[in-house]
Design an enzyme around this catalytic site. Structure first.
Site, PDB file in Angstrom:
ATOM      1  CG  HIS A 107      -1.925  -1.119   1.066  1.00  0.00           C
ATOM      2  ND1 HIS A 107      -2.392  -1.447  -0.137  1.00  0.00           N
ATOM      3  CD2 HIS A 107      -2.584  -1.844   2.051  1.00  0.00           C
ATOM      4  CE1 HIS A 107      -3.326  -2.629   0.274  1.00  0.00           C
ATOM      5  NE2 HIS A 107      -3.474  -2.872   1.547  1.00  0.00           N
ATOM      6  CG  HIS A 177      -7.761  -1.400   2.333  1.00  0.00           C
ATOM      7  ND1 HIS A 177      -8.441  -2.325   3.293  1.00  0.00           N
ATOM      8  CD2 HIS A 177      -6.580  -1.925   2.105  1.00  0.00           C
ATOM      9  CE1 HIS A 177      -7.706  -3.289   3.105  1.00  0.00           C
ATOM     10  NE2 HIS A 177      -6.572  -3.212   2.687  1.00  0.00           N
ATOM     11  CD  GLU A 313      -7.905  -4.375  -0.776  1.00  0.00           C
ATOM     12  OE1 GLU A 313      -6.613  -3.722  -0.714  1.00  0.00           O
ATOM     13  OE2 GLU A 313      -8.149  -5.312   0.151  1.00  0.00           O
TER      14      GLU A 313
END
Ligand code: BGC
Length: 345
Positions: A107, A177, A313
């Protein structure tokens, strides 16, 4: 339709974090906070008309910061994983933050989701969040200007529009997310029925990096083309599931990339709530909250146990820059990244 702005909390350094709440004419509302441009809440009625929040998350900024869940956050500059935190653009190899096991970059190293975003109310149903990522932050090339617009309409569609431009050629991959639970008062999401519009998925190695294979879901626990309970095959004797303690995989969304199409539909019989996800991106990570372990307390004092939320996601596939057979996400300097994801209740 209305948008309201209220003080939500403060960052550890005292900066104020605001909550923007968009409400439609059906009484459905979405709350977004400026820390991480985070989808904080999404309130919709159950079968008896009782409103409930379908976002698993936290009441306080400090809990968001402490948690490794990334719940509701906008993720950038590269959502999901990069093998050894490395990739090459125009023949230059970049080393970015290896924030997972000192090995992979997960991420984007946590930059975008930890940042305090600027917000402006666009009209009575939309709020724009913006962030400037300096060149080299977490190792990623380019000064990147990104805007994320959340809007809610009377079809109960929460639309998220991402736009970004860099001043250097770079990789861009954004997602939201959010962990959804359509009836958190009833426990985990294993009884939710999921349909995924995906014929293929990307199996991974032990570090959750795709092996490069694009595998058919046919005859596997990964086949959600006909709706089935999330928990139905989650304990199947499949090394992919055993390794990740459940689903934590990228699925390849059927249909044309760049065109909005249905990615997933979820229904929860107990609460009577439903969710549809649409996106124009190539992939979607189904993550079933496998590593949530009861050590964190969420909104309203609910202890967050394993599988208390599922994430869908929408994204470019994990590790795309190192996988030549995946749809690519390298953008030229000045070239606009544009993408839309819709969560419809
Ligand atoms: C990843 C999971 C990770 C979770 C929270 C998901 O996107 O795929 O492996 O545990 O994010 O960090």
């Amino acid at each position: 339709m209305s948008v309201t702005k209220t003080l939500f909390d403060t960052m550890p350094d005292g900066r104020e974090v605001y909550l923007y709440t968009i409400e439609n004419n059906n009484g459905i509302s979405a709350g977004i906070i400026t820390r991480g441009a985070t989808l904080q809440s999404f309130n919709c009625p159950d079968k008896e008309g009782k409103m409930g929040d379908i976002i698993m998350g936290f009441d306080k900024v400090a809990d968001h910061i402490k948690s490794g869940t990334y719940t509701g956050n906008v993720i950038g500059q590269y959502a999901n994983r990069l093998c050894n935190g490395k990739f090459t653009v125009n023949g230059t190899e970049y080393q970015v933050t290896q924030n997972e096991k000192g090995k992979t970059c997960l991420h984007g190293g946590g930059e975008y989701n930890s940042a305090l975003w600027k917000a402006i109310i666009i009209d009575d149903c939309a709020v724009e969040f913006s962030y400037h990522s300096p060149d080299g932050c977490e190792g990623f090339p380019g000064n990147v200007d990104v805007t994320v617009v959340y809007s809610l309409n009377d079809h109960n569609e929460l639309e998220i529009n991402y736009e970004a431009v860099s001043d250097k050629d770079t990789i861009l991959n954004f997602t939201n997310h959010a962990y959804f639970n359509l009836g958190i008062e009833n426990g985990n999401v294993l009884d939710h029925e999921l349909m995924l519009n995906c014929d293929y998925f990307t199996p991974t190695d032990a570090d959750s990096i795709p092996t490069g294979e694009i595998r058919s879901v046919e005859g596997t626990a990964f086949d959600f083309r006909t709706p089935k309970k999330i928990g139905k095959d989650i304990k199947a004797d499949d090394e992919q599931l055993i390794m990740c303690r459940g689903y934590d995989h990228n699925f390849c969304v059927n249909g044309e990339i760049g065109k909005l199409r249905t990615v997933a539909k979820v229904t929860d019989e107990k609460s009577g709530r439903k969710l549809e996800v649409m996106s124009d991106l190539p992939g979607v990570q189904l993550y079933t909250g496998n590593f949530i372990d009861g050590t964190e307390t969420g909104k309203g004092g609910i202890v967050l146990n394993q599988h208390y939320g599922f994430c869908l996601e929408t994204q470019f596939y994990p590790d795309t820059p190192n996988q030549p057979n995946f749809p690519q996400c390298t953008f030229k300097a000045g070239e606009k990244f544009k993408s839309t994801t819709i969560f419809k209740v």
